[in-house]
Enzyme design. Structure first.
Site, PDB file in Angstrom:
ATOM      1  N   CYS A  51       0.819  -1.203   0.000  1.00  0.00           N
ATOM      2  CA  CYS A  51       0.000   0.000   0.000  1.00  0.00           C
ATOM      3  C   CYS A  51       0.854   1.254   0.000  1.00  0.00           C
ATOM      4  O   CYS A  51       2.039   1.221   0.260  1.00  0.00           O
ATOM      5  CB  CYS A  51      -0.860   0.048   1.258  1.00  0.00           C
ATOM      6  SG  CYS A  51      -1.986  -1.332   1.400  1.00  0.00           S
ATOM      7  N   GLY A  77      -0.089   0.517  -4.917  1.00  0.00           N
ATOM      8  CA  GLY A  77      -1.344  -0.208  -4.774  1.00  0.00           C
ATOM      9  C   GLY A  77      -2.346   0.252  -5.799  1.00  0.00           C
ATOM     10  O   GLY A  77      -2.557   1.452  -5.963  1.00  0.00           O
ATOM     11  N   ASN A 151       0.293   0.757   5.732  1.00  0.00           N
ATOM     12  CA  ASN A 151       1.148   0.059   4.773  1.00  0.00           C
ATOM     13  C   ASN A 151       1.983  -0.948   5.543  1.00  0.00           C
ATOM     14  O   ASN A 151       2.690  -0.577   6.469  1.00  0.00           O
ATOM     15  CB  ASN A 151       2.050   1.075   4.056  1.00  0.00           C
ATOM     16  CG  ASN A 151       3.092   0.443   3.147  1.00  0.00           C
ATOM     17  OD1 ASN A 151       4.136   1.032   2.892  1.00  0.00           O
ATOM     18  ND2 ASN A 151       2.833  -0.747   2.644  1.00  0.00           N
ATOM     19  N   GLY A 152       1.882  -2.225   5.141  1.00  0.00           N
ATOM     20  CA  GLY A 152       2.638  -3.275   5.829  1.00  0.00           C
ATOM     21  C   GLY A 152       1.709  -4.395   6.267  1.00  0.00           C
ATOM     22  O   GLY A 152       0.512  -4.369   5.961  1.00  0.00           O
ATOM     23  N   TYR A 291      13.177  -2.686  -6.134  1.00  0.00           N
ATOM     24  CA  TYR A 291      12.028  -2.842  -7.029  1.00  0.00           C
ATOM     25  C   TYR A 291      10.836  -1.938  -6.743  1.00  0.00           C
ATOM     26  O   TYR A 291      10.281  -1.343  -7.661  1.00  0.00           O
ATOM     27  CB  TYR A 291      11.574  -4.309  -6.963  1.00  0.00           C
ATOM     28  CG  TYR A 291      10.361  -4.619  -7.808  1.00  0.00           C
ATOM     29  CD1 TYR A 291      10.486  -4.965  -9.154  1.00  0.00           C
ATOM     30  CD2 TYR A 291       9.084  -4.561  -7.257  1.00  0.00           C
ATOM     31  CE1 TYR A 291       9.369  -5.239  -9.926  1.00  0.00           C
ATOM     32  CE2 TYR A 291       7.959  -4.835  -8.035  1.00  0.00           C
ATOM     33  CZ  TYR A 291       8.113  -5.176  -9.359  1.00  0.00           C
ATOM     34  OH  TYR A 291       7.016  -5.440 -10.122  1.00  0.00           O
TER      35      TYR A 291
END
Ligand code: SF4
Length: 505
Positions: A51, A77, A151-152, A291
Site C-alpha cells: 500500500c 497499490g 502500509n505493511g 524494485y
C-alpha cells in the site's frame, strides 16, 4: 469479425468514470517518471506492494493534495483508493475500487471538506480485495472518529484479533489494519497519546501508518522500519507520505523520515514525537530499493535511482559478459541496466518497446495470435534483436512465468543468445511484511536451482547478483536491512499459517 473477438477483463472493476477537467497539477502528475511498478498496472505478474499512505494537516486543500499524493503513490497499490478528510468537527470520506483517477473526480473532491486528510492506495496482502476492505478504515467510537491508512502487514494479527473478539470487539473487515483501530479505541479514555502507545505495544510486524481523528494527525512506523514513511511541509501545513515522490508532486518540502518506532502526533500545537520502544536494529525492506519504490524517491536516506544504478554496476563487476548489447524490459530494470552498461562498456539498446497506453482492459483475439498478451505491452524490435547476443538486465524474478513469455518473443524476433542478469539474489523465501509473495509456492527459486530457472525461462545463461554485492550497492550498513526473502532469516517470526486470508474465518 465480431466472432473473432472476446472481451477479456483484466484487473478490477471500475467504480466510476474519470471524466473531469484535468488541471495543471493533474498534467504534472501524468508527466511523473515511469516506475518499474507501472507494468503492474498493465497486468504484469511482478510482485505487488502492499500500500501507499498519505496525510495532510493544516492545509485548506487537504483533499486535493491527498489526491495528488495518492496519484504519485499509485505504484504501491492499484486495487482501491480512498480519502478521508476532517474539518475539525466533521469527517468526510470517499473510497472505491480502482485506480486513483477512477475513484475520484472533481465534484467528489470538492465534497471532501477540511484542512486535514488521510489517504490510501491499496494492494491487498491481508484480507481480500473487496470494497469493504478499502482504506482508510473509518470507525466512530465513544464520540470520536478514527481513520487509519496502513502500509505493511501485522505478523500477530490473528492472535490479537481473537483476543479483541473475546473481549467483545466486533470487526467490520478482514484487514489487519482494523486491529490497530480497535486497540486504540479501547484506551481512548486515557488520552490519544497513551492510547496509541498502548496500541502499538501490542502489535508486531510491519506498519507505516497515518491515523486521523477530528483534530489530530498521527504518523507512526514500526520499530524495525520495514516500510518507508516521510514528513514534509507545505505552506505551513504538514504532509506525511510513503515516499518523497509524493512530496515532490505537490511542491512540499521534505523535512525528514518518520523514524522507526516513532509516533509523531501533529496537532494545532505543532509536532509531538513519542518513541516508546527501546532501541533496536532497523530492518528496512531492501526490496523497496531494488524494485518497489519509485526511482525518483529517496527512501532510507538513499536515492532509489542511484541505488539501482549501483546494483547494475555491481552486476557488471560480478559477471563480465560478452554481448552485442544489454537491455531492460521497460520499465523493470531500466536503472540497473544503465549502471550495468556504464560499468561494463556493453552498449544499451531498447530491444522491446513498451506501449504506455495499454490499460487494464483490452480486447484479445480468440484465435491464437502468437504471444499477443506480451507483445501488446512490450513489442520486440526485430531490426535490433536479429542475430544479436543480448543481455537482459532484470530487477527480480519471482514466479518466472512472465520472463518465460518475454524471452519467447525475443527468440521469435531472432535474438541469437539471451543472457539475463538480475540485480538481486534469488527469492527463495516468502515475505510476511507486506509484499504479495507470502507462500513458497509463489517463488520459482524456492524449489528450483538457478540452472532449472534458467532452463524454465529459456535463457542461455542466468546470473543473480550476490548478497554482498547487493548490500554494498545500497550504500547502507549491512545489518540495517531485512533480507528474509533472500536468506530466510526473519527479523520477526510470523504466526503459524500466516497468509493473506488468515483473518477470513
Ligand atoms: S522479506 Fe524481502 S520483500 Fe519482505 S520485507 Fe524483507 S526484504 Fe522486503
Amino acid at each position: 469479425m465480431a466472432n473473432d473477438l472476446r472481451f477479456r477483463i483484466f484487473g478490477l472493476r471500475l467504480e466510476e468514470s474519470s471524466e473531469w477537467g484535468i488541471g495543471e497539477k493533474m498534467k504534472r502528475a501524468t508527466e511523473q517518471p515511469a516506475t518499474s511498478n507501472e507494468q503492474q498496472m498493465t497486468n504484469d505478474h511482478g510482485p505487488k506492494e502492499a500500500c501507499g499512505v498519505f496525510g495532510v494537516f493544516g492545509h485548506d486543500d487537504a483533499a486535493k493534495l491527498t489526491y495528488f499524493g495518492l496519484y504519485a503513490l499509485q505504484h504501491r497499490g492499484q486495487e482501491s483508493a480512498g480519502i478521508v478528510t476532517s474539518t475539525g468537527r466533521s469527517i468526510h470520506e470517499h473510497k472505491g475500487m480502482g485506480l486513483v483517477p477512477e475513484v475520484f473526480n472533481e465534484p467528489i473532491l470538492d465534497g471532501l471538506h477540511g484542512h486535514m486528510a488521510v489517504g490510501h492506495v491499496r494492494y491487498s496482502t491481508t484480507g481480500s480485495s473487496i470494497p469493504k476492505n478499502a482504506q482508510p478504515f473509518v470507525v466512530s467510537y465513544a464520540g470520536k472518529t478514527l481513520a487509519i491508512a496502513h502500509n505493511g502487514n501485522l505478523t500477530n494479527a490473528r492472535q490479537v484479533r481473537r483476543d479483541l473478539e473475546r473481549k467483545g470487539s466486533i470487526f467490520q473487515t478482514t484487514m489487519d489494519s482494523e486491529i490497530i483501530v480497535h486497540l486504540l479505541a479501547r484506551n481512548l479514555e486515557r488520552g490519544i497519546d497513551e492510547a496509541i502507545v498502548r496500541a502499538v505495544s501490542q502489535i508486531q510486524g510491519a506498519y507505516s501508518c497515518v491515523l486521523m481523528t477530528e483534530d489530530i494527525l498521527i504518523a507512526f512506523r514500526d520499530p524495525n522500519g520495514f516500510r518507508p514513511l516521510c514528513l514534509g511541509m507545505l505552506n505551513g501545513g504538514y504532509i506525511v507520505a510513503s515516499e518523497t515522490c509524493a512530496l515532490d508532486l505537490i511542491d512540499a518540502q521534505y523535512l525528514r523520515d518518520i523514524e522507526p518506532g516513532e509516533i509523531l502526533i501533529i496537532g494545532k500545537g505543532g509536532l509531538n514525537s513519542i518513541r516508546p520502544f527501546s532501541q533496536r536494529e532497523h530492518t528496512f525492506c531492501i526490496f523497496e530499493l531494488i524494485y518497489f519504490a519509485r526511482p525518483d524517491s529517496n527512501i532510507f536516506g538513499q536515492n532509489v535511482y542511484a541505488v539501482r544504478k549501483r546494483l547494475g554496476k555491481k552486476l557488471a563487476e560480478e559477471y563480465p559478459l560478452e554481448a552485442d548489447f544489454a537491455m531492460p524490459f521497460p520499465d523493470s530494470g531500466n536503472y540497473a541496466a544503465i549502471g550495468f552498461c556504464q560499468a561494463s562498456g556493453v552498449p544499451m539498446e531498447m530491444g522491446v518497446i513498451r506501449n504506455h497506453y495499454v490499460g487494464r482492459t483490452f480486447i484479445e483475439p480468440a484465435q491464437s495470435m502468437r504471444d499477443f498478451g506480451v507483445k501488446v505491452k512490450l513489442n520486440p524490435v526485430r531490426e535490433i534483436l536479429n542475430q544479436k547476443r543480448v543481455v537482459i538486465v532484470e530487477d527480480s524474478i519471482i514466479r518466472g512465468t512472465t520472463s518465460n513469455m518475454r524471452i519467447k518473443t525475443l527468440r521469435g524476433a531472432g535474438a541469437k543468445e539471451i543472457h539475463m542478469v538480475v540485480s538481486c539474489p534469488p527469492h527463495r523465501y516468502p515475505c510476511y511484511y507486506g509484499i504479495d509473495f507470502s507462500t513458497k509456492g509463489e517463488l520459482i527459486a524456492c524449489k528450483h536451482t538457478v540452472e532449472e530457472v534458467k532452463n524454465f525461462i529459456g535463457l542461455d545463461s542466468l546470473c543473480y547478483l550476490s548478497l554482498p554485492g547487493m548490500l554494498e550497492a545500497t550504500g547502507l550498513k549491512e545489518n540495517g536491512f531485512c533480507l528474509a526473502c533472500f536468506d530466510g532469516k526473519y527479523p520477526i517470526q510470523p504466526e503459524e499459517d500466516f497468509s493473506k486470508l488468515c483473518l477470513e474465518y
